[in-house]
Motif scaffolding. Sequence first.
Motif, PDB file in Angstrom:
ATOM      1  N   CYS A 186      -5.911  10.508  -8.232  1.00  0.00           N
ATOM      2  CA  CYS A 186      -5.576   9.409  -7.324  1.00  0.00           C
ATOM      3  C   CYS A 186      -6.523   9.448  -6.120  1.00  0.00           C
ATOM      4  O   CYS A 186      -7.020  10.516  -5.760  1.00  0.00           O
ATOM      5  CB  CYS A 186      -4.124   9.592  -6.858  1.00  0.00           C
ATOM      6  SG  CYS A 186      -3.417   8.160  -6.025  1.00  0.00           S
ATOM      7  N   THR A 187      -6.754   8.325  -5.498  1.00  0.00           N
ATOM      8  CA  THR A 187      -7.524   8.290  -4.264  1.00  0.00           C
ATOM      9  C   THR A 187      -6.861   9.221  -3.259  1.00  0.00           C
ATOM     10  O   THR A 187      -5.659   9.111  -3.012  1.00  0.00           O
ATOM     11  CB  THR A 187      -7.591   6.868  -3.698  1.00  0.00           C
ATOM     12  OG1 THR A 187      -8.199   6.018  -4.667  1.00  0.00           O
ATOM     13  CG2 THR A 187      -8.372   6.822  -2.400  1.00  0.00           C
ATOM     14  N   THR A 188      -7.636  10.140  -2.696  1.00  0.00           N
ATOM     15  CA  THR A 188      -7.071  11.170  -1.826  1.00  0.00           C
ATOM     16  C   THR A 188      -7.856  11.277  -0.537  1.00  0.00           C
ATOM     17  O   THR A 188      -9.085  11.311  -0.553  1.00  0.00           O
ATOM     18  CB  THR A 188      -7.062  12.536  -2.553  1.00  0.00           C
ATOM     19  OG1 THR A 188      -6.295  12.409  -3.761  1.00  0.00           O
ATOM     20  CG2 THR A 188      -6.469  13.629  -1.690  1.00  0.00           C
ATOM     21  N   LYS A 189      -7.107  11.329   0.567  1.00  0.00           N
ATOM     22  CA  LYS A 189      -7.684  11.574   1.884  1.00  0.00           C
ATOM     23  C   LYS A 189      -7.123  12.879   2.407  1.00  0.00           C
ATOM     24  O   LYS A 189      -5.986  13.241   2.098  1.00  0.00           O
ATOM     25  CB  LYS A 189      -7.328  10.443   2.859  1.00  0.00           C
ATOM     26  CG  LYS A 189      -7.893   9.098   2.476  1.00  0.00           C
ATOM     27  CD  LYS A 189      -7.503   8.039   3.482  1.00  0.00           C
ATOM     28  CE  LYS A 189      -8.118   6.701   3.102  1.00  0.00           C
ATOM     29  NZ  LYS A 189      -7.852   5.687   4.135  1.00  0.00           N
TER      30      LYS A 189
ATOM     31  N   TRP B 288      -2.331  11.271   0.884  1.00  0.00           N
ATOM     32  CA  TRP B 288      -2.798  11.878   2.134  1.00  0.00           C
ATOM     33  C   TRP B 288      -2.404  13.342   2.048  1.00  0.00           C
ATOM     34  O   TRP B 288      -1.228  13.679   2.152  1.00  0.00           O
ATOM     35  CB  TRP B 288      -2.176  11.212   3.346  1.00  0.00           C
ATOM     36  CG  TRP B 288      -2.658   9.808   3.599  1.00  0.00           C
ATOM     37  CD1 TRP B 288      -3.502   9.054   2.829  1.00  0.00           C
ATOM     38  CD2 TRP B 288      -2.303   8.993   4.709  1.00  0.00           C
ATOM     39  NE1 TRP B 288      -3.694   7.830   3.389  1.00  0.00           N
ATOM     40  CE2 TRP B 288      -2.969   7.758   4.553  1.00  0.00           C
ATOM     41  CE3 TRP B 288      -1.491   9.181   5.809  1.00  0.00           C
ATOM     42  CZ2 TRP B 288      -2.836   6.718   5.464  1.00  0.00           C
ATOM     43  CZ3 TRP B 288      -1.356   8.148   6.724  1.00  0.00           C
ATOM     44  CH2 TRP B 288      -2.030   6.932   6.547  1.00  0.00           C
TER      45      TRP B 288
ATOM     46  N   ASP C  37       0.859  -1.179   0.000  1.00  0.00           N
ATOM     47  CA  ASP C  37       0.000   0.000   0.000  1.00  0.00           C
ATOM     48  C   ASP C  37       0.896   1.230   0.000  1.00  0.00           C
ATOM     49  O   ASP C  37       1.606   1.487   0.985  1.00  0.00           O
ATOM     50  CB  ASP C  37      -0.901   0.024   1.244  1.00  0.00           C
ATOM     51  CG  ASP C  37      -1.891  -1.122   1.254  1.00  0.00           C
ATOM     52  OD1 ASP C  37      -2.416  -1.465   0.180  1.00  0.00           O
ATOM     53  OD2 ASP C  37      -2.141  -1.671   2.335  1.00  0.00           O
TER      54      ASP C  37
ATOM     55  N   GLN D 134      -2.399   5.910  -2.722  1.00  0.00           N
ATOM     56  CA  GLN D 134      -3.275   7.014  -2.350  1.00  0.00           C
ATOM     57  C   GLN D 134      -2.467   8.199  -1.856  1.00  0.00           C
ATOM     58  O   GLN D 134      -1.301   8.067  -1.486  1.00  0.00           O
ATOM     59  CB  GLN D 134      -4.303   6.591  -1.315  1.00  0.00           C
ATOM     60  CG  GLN D 134      -3.736   6.006  -0.054  1.00  0.00           C
ATOM     61  CD  GLN D 134      -4.815   5.500   0.876  1.00  0.00           C
ATOM     62  OE1 GLN D 134      -5.207   6.218   1.780  1.00  0.00           O
ATOM     63  NE2 GLN D 134      -5.271   4.271   0.671  1.00  0.00           N
TER      64      GLN D 134
ATOM     65  N   HIS E 128      -2.333   1.496  -7.261  1.00  0.00           N
ATOM     66  CA  HIS E 128      -3.357   1.422  -6.218  1.00  0.00           C
ATOM     67  C   HIS E 128      -2.947   2.159  -4.944  1.00  0.00           C
ATOM     68  O   HIS E 128      -3.352   1.788  -3.845  1.00  0.00           O
ATOM     69  CB  HIS E 128      -3.731  -0.034  -5.905  1.00  0.00           C
ATOM     70  CG  HIS E 128      -4.099  -0.811  -7.127  1.00  0.00           C
ATOM     71  ND1 HIS E 128      -5.287  -0.597  -7.789  1.00  0.00           N
ATOM     72  CD2 HIS E 128      -3.429  -1.745  -7.830  1.00  0.00           C
ATOM     73  CE1 HIS E 128      -5.335  -1.399  -8.859  1.00  0.00           C
ATOM     74  NE2 HIS E 128      -4.217  -2.102  -8.897  1.00  0.00           N
TER      75      HIS E 128
ATOM     76  N   VAL F  20       1.478   5.220   0.004  1.00  0.00           N
ATOM     77  CA  VAL F  20       0.830   6.452   0.440  1.00  0.00           C
ATOM     78  C   VAL F  20       1.815   7.599   0.249  1.00  0.00           C
ATOM     79  O   VAL F  20       2.954   7.527   0.715  1.00  0.00           O
ATOM     80  CB  VAL F  20       0.399   6.385   1.926  1.00  0.00           C
ATOM     81  CG1 VAL F  20      -0.162   7.724   2.382  1.00  0.00           C
ATOM     82  CG2 VAL F  20      -0.623   5.281   2.138  1.00  0.00           C
TER      83      VAL F  20
ATOM     84  N   HIS G  64      -1.674   6.091  -8.750  1.00  0.00           N
ATOM     85  CA  HIS G  64      -3.030   5.533  -8.909  1.00  0.00           C
ATOM     86  C   HIS G  64      -2.968   4.153  -9.577  1.00  0.00           C
ATOM     87  O   HIS G  64      -3.660   3.225  -9.141  1.00  0.00           O
ATOM     88  CB  HIS G  64      -3.894   6.490  -9.727  1.00  0.00           C
ATOM     89  CG  HIS G  64      -5.264   5.967  -9.989  1.00  0.00           C
ATOM     90  ND1 HIS G  64      -6.215   5.854  -9.001  1.00  0.00           N
ATOM     91  CD2 HIS G  64      -5.831   5.503 -11.126  1.00  0.00           C
ATOM     92  CE1 HIS G  64      -7.320   5.355  -9.518  1.00  0.00           C
ATOM     93  NE2 HIS G  64      -7.112   5.128 -10.800  1.00  0.00           N
TER      94      HIS G  64
ATOM     95  N   SER H 132      -7.268  14.753  -6.172  1.00  0.00           N
ATOM     96  CA  SER H 132      -8.407  13.829  -6.078  1.00  0.00           C
ATOM     97  C   SER H 132      -8.896  13.352  -7.441  1.00  0.00           C
ATOM     98  O   SER H 132      -9.528  12.312  -7.534  1.00  0.00           O
ATOM     99  CB  SER H 132      -9.550  14.470  -5.289  1.00  0.00           C
ATOM    100  OG  SER H 132     -10.194  15.468  -6.046  1.00  0.00           O
TER     101      SER H 132
END
Length: 154
Positions: free
Chosen positions: A71-74, A36, A6, A34, A32, A8, A29, A68
């Motif tokens: 890519c998946t963004t928090k 932050w 994973d 993300q 897979h 990040v 992305h 966002s």
Amino acid sequence: MFPGSDFVLITNGSLIHQPRVRLGLEELHRQHGQVWFKFDSATEQGRKRINNTAQSVRSALTNLVIASELCTTKLQTCLVDYDGQGLSVIEKSAYLTALASIKNECNVQDIMLYTIARPSMQPEAKLLKPLSYEVLAAFADEIRQLGFDVSVCV
């Protein structure tokens, strides 16, 4: 690269508008991974005080939209008690207003709230204290009312 890993990227987002960084986010992305995205204050004064940055709130939010989209963004937010002020009404209000904008402009669903966990190395370290879990949890509840998923870590 490393199957099952994973990845990040923790970033303040200041360079996300650059084409080479966008390419990197596209690759992240594909792997897979993300982002932050650090967003510790939604006021210019708070950003200068906490992050010592000249990047405007608007610029940060614009780059958050870009991140966002790629890519998946928090959203990752560190909240502190600065000089005994706790979590000020001004900071809370500005943050909630920014989140309402975020909700309408980009694909960010997850917010991570935390506070300082070790002594700061900043010159103003003696003015910084962690916020209590209760303060963070109450603020998380306000954020959830806007439709976000929120985690709290102290």
